[in-house]
Design an enzyme around this catalytic site. Structure first.
Site, short mmCIF file in Angstrom:
data_model
loop_
_atom_site.label_atom_id
_atom_site.label_comp_id
_atom_site.label_asym_id
_atom_site.label_seq_id
_atom_site.Cartn_x
_atom_site.Cartn_y
_atom_site.Cartn_z
N GLY A 17 36.76 37.68 -65.25
CA GLY A 17 35.85 36.55 -65.38
C GLY A 17 36.42 35.45 -64.51
O GLY A 17 37.52 34.98 -64.78
N THR A 18 35.74 35.04 -63.48
CA THR A 18 36.46 34.41 -62.37
C THR A 18 35.59 33.47 -61.56
O THR A 18 34.37 33.39 -61.76
CB THR A 18 37.00 35.52 -61.44
OG1 THR A 18 37.79 34.94 -60.43
CG2 THR A 18 35.86 36.26 -60.78
#
Length: 242
Positions: A17-18
């Site tokens: 998740g970035t």
């Protein structure tokens, strides 16, 4: 155990998740990313390096499943090393992006991989390619990806200008990633950047306590209502006869 339950093994897989980004400028590209890796709501790694070297002047930014993107990046790195040995020259950024795209598209039902490929080559100079989930391939002057990207598309559209130099581009990437990290719970940590030009690859690092600061709001619920102060407008009320 008689059989392997693949669905159970996929539960809680390490996920990037970035917030990732790459921007082209006159003479090179800047790639950047946050450093938070999550497993569900648990932060598995605070200082992940999501900028992956695939050749001398070509890097990729990875979002999606950490295992999937690491494996694909390793395969592309191997393929580019073999190409440079056979051809006797460095591969182009477009060639690297096409290998990424082919792997992601042919395995789109099995992979969770969103990748940005950027770098410099002698054919076209600096270039940026975006490969979102599903395996498309798009060349753009700038590209963003990951869960944090949804918060900053408007900022990028309003801020980006063609013809920027190195310093303006680095500042743009740093501010964009800081904004995404402040809004997205799956992004955070530090900012890592690479400036890729014909001459060199320069690594930049922004620690968490030196990130650009923006308005973050304040708690208003439960606060007593403030009385409005009377403002002297200089207008005298007209007297009314009884």
């Amino acid at each position: 155990m008689d059989h392997i339950d693949w669905n159970r093994l996929k539960t809680g897989e390490v996920n990037l998740g970035t917030s990732i980004m790459a921007v082209q400028f006159d003479g090179g590209v800047v790639v950047g990313a946050d450093s938070r890796t999550t497993t569900g709501s648990y932060i598995a790694n605070r200082v992940t390096d999501k900028l992956t070297h695939v050749h001398d002047r070509i890097y990729c930014c990875r979002s999606g499943s950490a295992a999937d993107t690491q494996y694909v990046a390793d395969l592309v790195h191997y393929a580019l090393q073999m190409y440079s040995q056979d051809a006797g020259e460095a591969p182009s950024v477009a060639h690297a992006a096409s290998i990424f795209q082919k792997m992601c598209y042919l395995n789109k039902d099995a992979l969770s991989a969103g990748i940005i490929v950027a770098g410099w080559d002698k054919e076209v100079g600096p270039s940026v390619y975006n490969i979102p989930l599903g395996g498309g391939l798009f060349r753009q002057p700038w590209a963003i990806g990951g869960s944090g990207s949804t918060y900053v598309y408007g900022y990028c559209d309003a801020t980006y200008r063609e013809g920027w130099g190195r310093d303006e581009t680095v500042n743009f990437v740093k501010n964009t990633l800081a904004l995404a990290m402040s809004r997205d719970g799956s992004s955070g940590g530090v900012i890592r950047m690479c400036v890729i030009t014909e001459d060199k690859v320069e690594r930049l690092f922004v620690p968490g306590d030196e990130l650009p600061k923006f308005w973050e709001g304040h708690e208003v619920l439960g606060e007593p209502a403030q009385k409005k102060r009377a403002v002297d407008t200089g207008v005298v009320p007209m007297s009314v006869e009884a």
